[in-house]
Motif scaffolding. Structure first.
Motif, short mmCIF file in Angstrom:
data_model
loop_
_atom_site.label_atom_id
_atom_site.label_comp_id
_atom_site.label_asym_id
_atom_site.label_seq_id
_atom_site.Cartn_x
_atom_site.Cartn_y
_atom_site.Cartn_z
N ARG A 127 0.67 -1.15 -0.13
CA ARG A 127 0.10 0.08 -0.14
C ARG A 127 0.81 1.18 0.11
N CYS A 128 1.92 1.25 0.73
CA CYS A 128 2.85 2.27 0.98
C CYS A 128 3.71 2.69 -0.45
N VAL A 129 4.11 1.74 -1.07
CA VAL A 129 4.76 2.01 -2.29
C VAL A 129 3.78 2.29 -3.46
N LYS A 130 2.51 1.82 -3.60
CA LYS A 130 1.73 2.36 -4.42
C LYS A 130 1.31 3.71 -4.28
N SER A 131 1.03 3.86 -2.91
CA SER A 131 0.89 5.44 -2.91
C SER A 131 1.84 6.60 -3.33
N ALA A 140 1.33 7.63 1.78
CA ALA A 140 2.61 6.68 1.76
C ALA A 140 3.04 6.53 3.09
N GLY A 141 3.41 7.85 3.56
CA GLY A 141 4.02 7.98 4.65
C GLY A 141 3.37 7.36 6.04
N LEU A 142 2.16 7.41 6.07
CA LEU A 142 1.00 6.66 7.12
C LEU A 142 1.15 5.31 6.98
N ASP A 143 1.02 4.98 5.54
CA ASP A 143 1.14 3.38 5.21
C ASP A 143 2.53 2.71 5.75
N GLU A 144 3.62 3.57 5.79
CA GLU A 144 4.94 3.02 6.17
C GLU A 144 4.79 2.97 7.65
N VAL A 145 4.41 3.87 8.50
CA VAL A 145 4.25 3.77 9.73
C VAL A 145 3.46 2.69 10.20
N GLU A 146 2.40 2.55 9.53
CA GLU A 146 1.47 1.43 9.87
C GLU A 146 2.01 0.11 9.67
N SER A 147 2.96 0.11 8.77
CA SER A 147 3.65 -1.45 8.59
C SER A 147 4.51 -1.53 9.63
N LEU A 148 5.07 -0.82 10.55
CA LEU A 148 6.20 -0.75 11.37
C LEU A 148 5.81 -2.05 12.48
N PRO A 149 4.57 -2.00 13.11
CA PRO A 149 4.19 -3.16 14.16
C PRO A 149 4.30 -4.37 13.50
N TRP A 150 3.83 -4.58 12.18
CA TRP A 150 3.76 -5.84 11.36
C TRP A 150 5.21 -6.15 11.53
N ARG A 190 16.25 4.34 15.88
CA ARG A 190 16.36 4.24 14.57
C ARG A 190 15.32 3.18 13.76
N VAL A 191 14.36 2.55 14.42
CA VAL A 191 13.69 1.79 13.72
C VAL A 191 12.23 2.66 13.29
N GLY A 192 12.11 3.77 13.85
CA GLY A 192 10.76 4.41 13.36
C GLY A 192 10.51 4.79 12.02
N THR A 193 11.81 5.10 11.26
CA THR A 193 11.54 5.11 9.87
C THR A 193 12.53 4.24 8.80
N ALA A 194 12.25 2.80 9.44
CA ALA A 194 12.96 1.89 9.02
C ALA A 194 12.05 0.78 8.24
N ALA A 195 11.06 0.90 8.30
CA ALA A 195 10.09 -0.36 7.99
C ALA A 195 10.25 -0.69 6.53
N LEU A 196 10.25 0.18 5.51
CA LEU A 196 10.49 0.09 4.13
C LEU A 196 11.94 -0.44 3.96
N GLY A 223 8.57 -7.24 -6.13
CA GLY A 223 9.70 -6.31 -6.98
C GLY A 223 9.32 -4.82 -6.83
N LEU A 224 8.17 -4.38 -6.88
CA LEU A 224 7.83 -2.97 -6.50
C LEU A 224 8.22 -2.72 -5.16
N ILE A 225 8.11 -3.39 -4.08
CA ILE A 225 8.58 -3.27 -2.95
C ILE A 225 10.21 -3.22 -2.78
N ARG A 226 10.74 -4.14 -3.37
CA ARG A 226 12.05 -4.13 -3.45
C ARG A 226 12.58 -2.58 -4.07
N ALA A 227 12.21 -2.45 -5.21
CA ALA A 227 12.47 -1.17 -5.87
C ALA A 227 12.56 0.02 -4.95
N ALA A 228 11.38 0.10 -4.25
CA ALA A 228 11.16 1.27 -3.53
C ALA A 228 12.03 1.34 -2.09
N ALA A 229 12.29 0.04 -1.64
CA ALA A 229 13.18 -0.01 -0.59
C ALA A 229 15.00 -0.12 -0.84
#
Length: 229
Positions: A127-131, A140-150, A190-196, A223-229
């Protein structure tokens, strides 16, 4: 007499009581002047599995049955027993064993939890990388924050561990270090901005531990996620 002494004197006279457990900041040596005492009183029987007996600024006391303490099916509360102190054990070590069981994944539990949370982590990153791709930077920023607990749930489960509550993340990593690079990468500062950014490392770890099928089920989206990461 201090608070714990008062509790033990009060409940110790009850033949229905099987154990007393201290959890929370005071059990872990992280208390502040405002920390209360989190106490679980374990009884042989009562009319419902758990009940709140006392909740004040000083004492938070919960009463639960031995059967309820043995039930590990409720995940969210299990980390509370990590670092807990057993103050009374009338089951000849049985209360301590149940506390340790709550605080520790079995291999089967760890694998199942890692699998489920890995899928949720990938979903949220997708969801993050599509946004981000479509120009919705704030979403996208909100989606990345939401991915952190997972991600945290996934990485700790891949290491056979329960994810710590955020308040105790630093304590967990200091007291029970993960293998590097994880112990440094997951530090609270460190981890707060590291989910992607950490996705390639999470993917490599997950594949090494046999979760490639879950990842590959996402097809080309990975592949879309890898490219964004």
């Amino acid at each position: 007499m201090d608070i714990l002494g008062q509790v033990l004197a009060r409940v110790g006279a009850d033949p229905n009581v099987r154990g007393v457990i201290l959890t929370g900041s005071r059990a872990r040596g992280l208390e502040t002047a405002r920390s209360d005492y989190d106490v679980t009183v374990v009884v042989a029987a009562q009319d419902r599995p758990w009940r709140h007996d006392t909740r004040t600024a000083v004492l938070d006391e919960v009463v639960g049955t031995v059967e309820a303490l043995a039930d590990t099916s409720v995940h969210w509360n299990r980390y509370s027993y990590r670092g807990a102190r057993v103050l009374l054990d009338r089951l000849d070590g049985g209360i301590a064993e149940l506390v340790a069981r709550q605080a520790t994944f079995s291999p089967e539990e760890a694998r199942e939890h890692a699998r489920d949370n890995l899928d949720n982590y990938i979903n949220q990153l997708y969801r993050c990388v599509k946004s981000r791709r479509d120009g919705f930077a704030d979403a996208a920023g909100l989606d990345e924050v939401e991915s952190l607990p997972w991600m945290l749930e996934t990485v700790f489960a891949l290491h056979g561990r329960l994810r710590p509550y955020n308040k105790y993340l630093a304590w967990e990593l200091e007291r029970f270090p993960l293998p590097e690079p994880w112990n440094t990468a997951l530090r609270p500062d460190r981890v707060g901005t590291a989910a992607l950014r950490l996705f390639p490392e999470v993917e490599a770890l997950a594949r090494r531990l046999g979760h490639g099928e879950e990842i590959d089920s996402w097809g080309s989206d990975i592949g879309l996620i890898r490219a964004a990461a």
